[in-house]
Motif scaffolding. Structure first.
Motif, PDB file in Angstrom:
ATOM      1  N   SER A  14      21.860   6.576  11.798  1.00 45.42           N
ATOM      2  CA  SER A  14      22.058   5.567  12.844  1.00 45.42           C
ATOM      3  C   SER A  14      20.914   5.568  13.844  1.00 45.42           C
ATOM      4  O   SER A  14      20.553   6.599  14.415  1.00 45.42           O
ATOM      5  CB  SER A  14      23.376   5.829  13.582  1.00 45.42           C
ATOM      6  N   THR A  15      20.347   4.373  14.065  1.00 49.24           N
ATOM      7  CA  THR A  15      19.267   4.222  15.040  1.00 49.24           C
ATOM      8  C   THR A  15      19.771   3.639  16.357  1.00 49.24           C
ATOM      9  O   THR A  15      18.979   3.381  17.265  1.00 49.24           O
ATOM     10  CB  THR A  15      18.171   3.294  14.486  1.00 49.24           C
ATOM     11  N   THR A  32      16.313   5.882  17.441  1.00 49.57           N
ATOM     12  CA  THR A  32      15.495   5.773  16.236  1.00 49.57           C
ATOM     13  C   THR A  32      14.754   7.064  15.964  1.00 49.57           C
ATOM     14  O   THR A  32      14.634   7.497  14.813  1.00 49.57           O
ATOM     15  CB  THR A  32      14.486   4.616  16.371  1.00 49.57           C
ATOM     16  N   ARG A  33      14.271   7.720  17.031  1.00 52.43           N
ATOM     17  CA  ARG A  33      13.560   8.986  16.837  1.00 52.43           C
ATOM     18  C   ARG A  33      14.464  10.046  16.222  1.00 52.43           C
ATOM     19  O   ARG A  33      14.041  10.814  15.361  1.00 52.43           O
ATOM     20  CB  ARG A  33      13.008   9.485  18.178  1.00 52.43           C
ATOM     21  N   ARG A  34      15.716  10.090  16.668  1.00 48.68           N
ATOM     22  CA  ARG A  34      16.666  11.049  16.076  1.00 48.68           C
ATOM     23  C   ARG A  34      16.910  10.726  14.609  1.00 48.68           C
ATOM     24  O   ARG A  34      16.970  11.625  13.764  1.00 48.68           O
ATOM     25  CB  ARG A  34      17.980  11.040  16.858  1.00 48.68           C
ATOM     26  N   SER A  52       8.319  17.691   8.068  1.00 46.45           N
ATOM     27  CA  SER A  52       8.408  18.261   9.408  1.00 46.45           C
ATOM     28  C   SER A  52       9.168  17.286  10.301  1.00 46.45           C
ATOM     29  O   SER A  52       8.888  16.082  10.310  1.00 46.45           O
ATOM     30  CB  SER A  52       7.007  18.511   9.968  1.00 46.45           C
ATOM     31  N   GLN A  53      10.137  17.794  11.050  1.00 39.54           N
ATOM     32  CA  GLN A  53      11.008  16.939  11.864  1.00 39.54           C
ATOM     33  C   GLN A  53      10.330  16.587  13.189  1.00 39.54           C
ATOM     34  O   GLN A  53      10.662  17.116  14.236  1.00 39.54           O
ATOM     35  CB  GLN A  53      12.340  17.629  12.109  1.00 39.54           C
ATOM     36  N   THR A  54       9.408  15.646  13.141  1.00 39.06           N
ATOM     37  CA  THR A  54       8.683  15.252  14.347  1.00 39.06           C
ATOM     38  C   THR A  54       9.360  14.107  15.086  1.00 39.06           C
ATOM     39  O   THR A  54       9.153  13.929  16.271  1.00 39.06           O
ATOM     40  CB  THR A  54       7.254  14.817  13.982  1.00 39.06           C
ATOM     41  N   GLY A  55      10.158  13.316  14.380  1.00 42.57           N
ATOM     42  CA  GLY A  55      10.733  12.129  15.005  1.00 42.57           C
ATOM     43  C   GLY A  55       9.762  10.967  15.029  1.00 42.57           C
ATOM     44  O   GLY A  55      10.102   9.874  15.467  1.00 42.57           O
ATOM     45  N   VAL A  77      14.925   9.141  12.553  1.00 39.10           N
ATOM     46  CA  VAL A  77      13.711   9.479  11.800  1.00 39.10           C
ATOM     47  C   VAL A  77      13.652  10.984  11.530  1.00 39.10           C
ATOM     48  O   VAL A  77      13.350  11.423  10.419  1.00 39.10           O
ATOM     49  CB  VAL A  77      12.447   9.028  12.567  1.00 39.10           C
ATOM     50  N   ALA A  78      13.957  11.783  12.552  1.00 41.29           N
ATOM     51  CA  ALA A  78      13.909  13.240  12.397  1.00 41.29           C
ATOM     52  C   ALA A  78      14.900  13.713  11.332  1.00 41.29           C
ATOM     53  O   ALA A  78      14.589  14.599  10.524  1.00 41.29           O
ATOM     54  CB  ALA A  78      14.194  13.926  13.732  1.00 41.29           C
ATOM     55  N   LEU A  79      16.096  13.123  11.314  1.00 35.99           N
ATOM     56  CA  LEU A  79      17.096  13.497  10.310  1.00 35.99           C
ATOM     57  C   LEU A  79      16.644  13.071   8.917  1.00 35.99           C
ATOM     58  O   LEU A  79      16.824  13.805   7.942  1.00 35.99           O
ATOM     59  CB  LEU A  79      18.443  12.868  10.654  1.00 35.99           C
ATOM     60  N   TRP A  80      16.060  11.876   8.822  1.00 38.06           N
ATOM     61  CA  TRP A  80      15.532  11.396   7.539  1.00 38.06           C
ATOM     62  C   TRP A  80      14.441  12.340   7.057  1.00 38.06           C
ATOM     63  O   TRP A  80      14.389  12.686   5.867  1.00 38.06           O
ATOM     64  CB  TRP A  80      14.995   9.974   7.723  1.00 38.06           C
ATOM     65  N   GLN A  81      13.571  12.757   7.966  1.00 44.05           N
ATOM     66  CA  GLN A  81      12.496  13.686   7.602  1.00 44.05           C
ATOM     67  C   GLN A  81      13.076  15.020   7.143  1.00 44.05           C
ATOM     68  O   GLN A  81      12.612  15.608   6.165  1.00 44.05           O
ATOM     69  CB  GLN A  81      11.560  13.888   8.797  1.00 44.05           C
TER      70      GLN A  81
END
Length: 243
Positions: free
Chosen positions: A117-118, A129-131, A143-146, A133-137
């Motif tokens: 969820s974004t 969205t950053r969260r 690396s969980q950069t977000g 992205v980090a979970l997708w990564q």
């Protein structure tokens, strides 16, 4: 150093018009707070330097966007491939600085379709969205950069099947929208999940809802059968699974 700063504050106060004790306390307290803030700034940047990672410098800028070492942090982010000089005001921009607004929206929609969820799909890469992205990564071993690298952004965009501007009337119509046009009922979706499960592609449940597990199963099935692994079904693919 703090003793020098406090001494300077006391001297300034003594040269001014007679001040109340409370005023003097405010001056000293203000100097002490400024010193503490500077020390926190310095410590945070040293921690970022010790980590020497994109996320480390981004974390520093999140805490001190206008800190004493903010320019150095942005330079390091650029060196590590996390942004460009033209986008220094957004340390989280990552490799997505060249994306159009529609591409950003497509990325958000794809993340939501995959179960990340974004908190909206408006083209603005905020905390939600950053969260996501980090979970997708995390789930893909990155690396969980977000922040998305150019390659990661393209990976997600390929999943949405974003059409080229030269594709005529189909421009802007992705495979997510094409799947919606099929009009699959809930029972048909459940049947597709059951078919994928029988073939060895775990959808993490058979409930008629195409979440992250089902999207992953569809993509794996597509890849194994020489198709583009989008995670979304075309009409022909849906028919094949429903037979």
């Amino acid at each position: 150093m703090v003793r020098t700063m406090l001494s300077a504050a006391l001297v300034a106060a003594s040269l001014a018009a007679p001040a109340q004790a409370q005023d003097l306390g405010d001056i000293v307290g203000g100097v002490a707070r400024e010193y503490l803030s500077q020390e926190q700034d310095r410590a945070a940047f040293e921690q970022a330097q010790s980590r020497n990672t994109l996320r480390g410098y981004q974390s520093y800028l999140q805490q001190f966007p206008n800190g004493r070492y903010s320019e150095q942090a942005r330079d390091q982010i650029e060196r590590l491939g996390g942004g460009t000089t033209a986008n220094r005001n957004d340390p989280y921009q990552g490799g997505t600085s060249g994306l159009t607004r529609q591409q950003r929206i497509n990325i958000q929609r794809q993340l939501n379709a995959l179960g990340y969820s974004t908190n909206g799909a408006d083209g603005n890469f905020g905390p939600g969205t950053r969260r996501a992205v980090a979970l997708w990564q995390r789930d893909r071993g990155y690396s969980q950069t977000g922040s998305l690298s150019t390659a990661q952004a393209n990976e997600i965009l390929r999943g949405t099947g974003t059409a080229s501007r030269t594709s005529g009337s189909a421009a802007g119509v992705g495979v997510a929208g094409a799947e919606d046009d099929i009009g699959l009922s809930r029972s048909q979706r459940a049947a597709i999940q059951a078919a994928l499960t029988r073939r060895g592609y775990d959808t993490r449940g058979i409930d008629g809802s195409f979440g992250r597990g089902t999207r992953g199963a569809i993509a794996s099935w597509q890849q194994a059968n020489g198709m583009q692994a989008t995670g979304y079904l075309t009409a022909a693919q849906a028919d094949s699974l429903l037979r």
